[in-house]
Design an enzyme around this catalytic site. Structure first.
Site, short mmCIF file in Angstrom:
data_model
loop_
_atom_site.label_atom_id
_atom_site.label_comp_id
_atom_site.label_asym_id
_atom_site.label_seq_id
_atom_site.Cartn_x
_atom_site.Cartn_y
_atom_site.Cartn_z
N SER A 141 0.90 -1.31 -0.02
CA SER A 141 0.06 -0.05 0.09
C SER A 141 0.99 1.22 0.02
O SER A 141 2.06 1.50 0.57
CB SER A 141 -0.86 0.04 1.41
N TYR A 154 -1.92 -1.03 10.65
CA TYR A 154 -2.11 -1.23 9.01
C TYR A 154 -0.68 -0.89 8.34
O TYR A 154 -0.31 -1.52 7.59
CB TYR A 154 -3.26 -0.91 8.45
N1 LIG Z 1 -8.97 -1.07 -0.87
C1 LIG Z 1 -7.65 -0.20 -0.64
O1 LIG Z 1 -8.05 0.91 -0.84
C2 LIG Z 1 -6.53 -0.65 -0.71
C3 LIG Z 1 -5.42 0.34 -0.55
C4 LIG Z 1 -4.05 -0.30 -0.49
C5 LIG Z 1 -3.77 -1.76 -0.52
N2 LIG Z 1 -4.87 -2.54 -0.23
C6 LIG Z 1 -4.71 -4.05 -0.13
O2 LIG Z 1 -4.96 -4.76 -0.92
C7 LIG Z 1 -5.48 -5.98 -0.66
C8 LIG Z 1 -6.97 -6.45 -0.92
O3 LIG Z 1 -7.80 -5.83 -0.33
P1 LIG Z 1 -9.25 -5.17 -0.90
O4 LIG Z 1 -9.00 -3.77 -1.07
O5 LIG Z 1 -9.37 -6.01 -2.20
O6 LIG Z 1 -10.40 -5.46 0.12
P2 LIG Z 1 -11.36 -6.68 0.35
O7 LIG Z 1 -12.35 -6.60 -0.64
O8 LIG Z 1 -11.72 -6.68 1.61
O9 LIG Z 1 -10.65 -8.10 0.03
C9 LIG Z 1 -9.97 -8.71 1.00
C10 LIG Z 1 -9.71 -10.27 0.53
O10 LIG Z 1 -8.75 -10.85 1.80
C11 LIG Z 1 -9.21 -12.09 2.29
N3 LIG Z 1 -8.96 -12.27 3.34
C12 LIG Z 1 -8.87 -11.71 4.54
N4 LIG Z 1 -8.60 -12.44 5.44
C13 LIG Z 1 -8.08 -13.56 5.12
C14 LIG Z 1 -7.69 -14.75 5.69
N5 LIG Z 1 -7.27 -14.96 6.86
N6 LIG Z 1 -7.39 -15.82 4.55
C15 LIG Z 1 -7.74 -15.71 3.43
N7 LIG Z 1 -8.24 -14.78 2.81
C16 LIG Z 1 -8.44 -13.56 3.51
C17 LIG Z 1 -10.82 -11.84 2.03
O11 LIG Z 1 -11.47 -12.92 1.90
P3 LIG Z 1 -12.29 -13.89 2.62
O12 LIG Z 1 -12.90 -12.85 3.77
O13 LIG Z 1 -13.38 -14.59 2.11
O14 LIG Z 1 -11.37 -14.88 3.29
C18 LIG Z 1 -10.86 -10.97 0.65
O15 LIG Z 1 -10.86 -11.77 -0.45
C19 LIG Z 1 -5.17 -5.96 0.92
O16 LIG Z 1 -3.96 -6.51 1.16
C20 LIG Z 1 -5.30 -4.38 1.11
O17 LIG Z 1 -4.46 -4.28 2.21
C21 LIG Z 1 -6.25 -2.04 -0.53
#
Ligand SMILES: NC(=O)c1ccc[n+]([C@@H]2O[C@H](COP(=O)([O-])OP(=O)(O)OC[C@H]3O[C@@H](n4cnc5c(N)ncnc54)[C@H](OP(=O)(O)O)[C@@H]3O)[C@@H](O)[C@H]2O)c1
Length: 258
Positions: A141, A154
């Site tokens: 991030s 985070y």
């Molecule tokens: N959205 C943003 O603004 C943003 C910005 C910078 C970086 N990121 C990064 O992007 C990545 C994806 O996030 P997102 O934004 O796409 O959020 P999201 O829609 O909440 O997706 C998170 C994913 O992680 C999975 N997950 C969480 N805990 C888990 C576990 N213990 N085992 C297996 N899977 C797990 C969830 O699946 P289940 O709950 O079904 O297991 C879900 O598929 C993260 O690393 C986040 O830090 C996001």
């Protein structure tokens, strides 16, 4: 021979979009998450893509559990015969004052964002070694170097994985395993609703991008294997702002996150 991507956190957001984008490019995908229904829905959507497309294998696994990930890798290799690309994407946010937060919440973030990435890499690399090469893509991030009041755990978890990327890149280079660190900015996903700690309000001021935009950057990175990817000018400005004027960025972040 069709390449195979192993994506953690494929049930929503960036991971889901990346699974669709890889499949569109004809790459087979193993999608890892805990919500099996979401994985079944994704499989159905991938099967509806215009042919030719990659195949999808959904595997219910928890990235905080190394044996569950080892089993997911074994299922992937059994189905597709190989594993070429790991997208270490599963992650979770947290908001609140670190000292006052519930330890269980902080620990869950550390287990998911740090240990989950370590377990994913340690499970996937032996399969890459079978091919004599591979590629690890870490979804970090812009917060990785951000002065981040009220979202400190985070940001620190992302600092960990970005630091890790720089070091293991050199450890794995002799084995032709590349490491890409993607410094993602604010993206429209379920991230805010699922965040632990206080409140679900998204930060204001910085524009969001669709998950598909990040997915395209991930697939492009899988083709070119850069060391680092920053998608937008605004994300570059945040990163450089924090290097040049960390006090100012800290004050702006404090207003965003409180
Ligand atoms: N959205 C943003 O603004 C943003 C910005 C910078 C970086 N990121 C990064 O992007 C990545 C994806 O996030 P997102 O934004 O796409 O959020 P999201 O829609 O909440 O997706 C998170 C994913 O992680 C999975 N997950 C969480 N805990 C888990 C576990 N213990 N085992 C297996 N899977 C797990 C969830 O699946 P289940 O709950 O079904 O297991 C879900 O598929 C993260 O690393 C986040 O830090 C996001």
């Amino acid at each position: 021979m069709t390449a195979v991507a192993f994506i953690t956190g494929a049930s929503s957001g960036i991971g889901r979009a990346a699974a669709l984008e890889f499949a569109r490019q004809g790459i087979h995908v193993a999608g890892i998450a805990r919500r099996s229904q979401r994985l079944s829905e994704l499989e159905a959507e991938i099967n509806q893509l215009p042919a030719p497309h990659g195949e999808f294998l959904g595997v219910v696994a928890d990235v905080t559990d190394p044996s569950s990930l080892a089993d997911a890798v074994a299922q992937t290799v059994e189905r597709f015969g190989r594993l070429d690309i790991l997208v270490a994407n599963a992650g979770l946010g947290h908001r609140g004052v670190m000292v006052d937060a519930e330890w269980h919440d902080l620990h869950t973030v550390l287990q998911t964002n740090i240990e989950g990435v370590l377990h994913s890499i340690r499970a996937a690399v032996p399969a890459m070694r079978q091919n004599g090469e591979g590629h690890i893509i870490i979804v970090s991030s812009v917060s990785y170097n951000l002065t981040s009041p009220y979202t400190s755990i985070y940001a620190a978890s992302k600092a960990f994985v970005s630091s890790l990327a720089n070091s293991i890149r050199l450890e794995l280079a002799p084995e032709h395993i590349a490491v890409t660190d993607i410094l993602v900015g604010r993206t429209e996903t379920e991230f805010n609703e699922r965040r632990l700690g206080e409140g679900k309000r998204a930060g204001q001021g910085v524009p969001t991008m669709p998950a598909g935009q990040v997915a395209q950057a991930i697939v492009k990175a899988a083709q070119h294997r850069p060391r680092r990817v920053i998608l937008r000018l605004v994300d570059r400005l945040i990163i450089w702002g924090n290097i040049l004027v960390p006090g100012l960025i800290g004050q702006l972040a404090k207003r965003q996150y409180r």
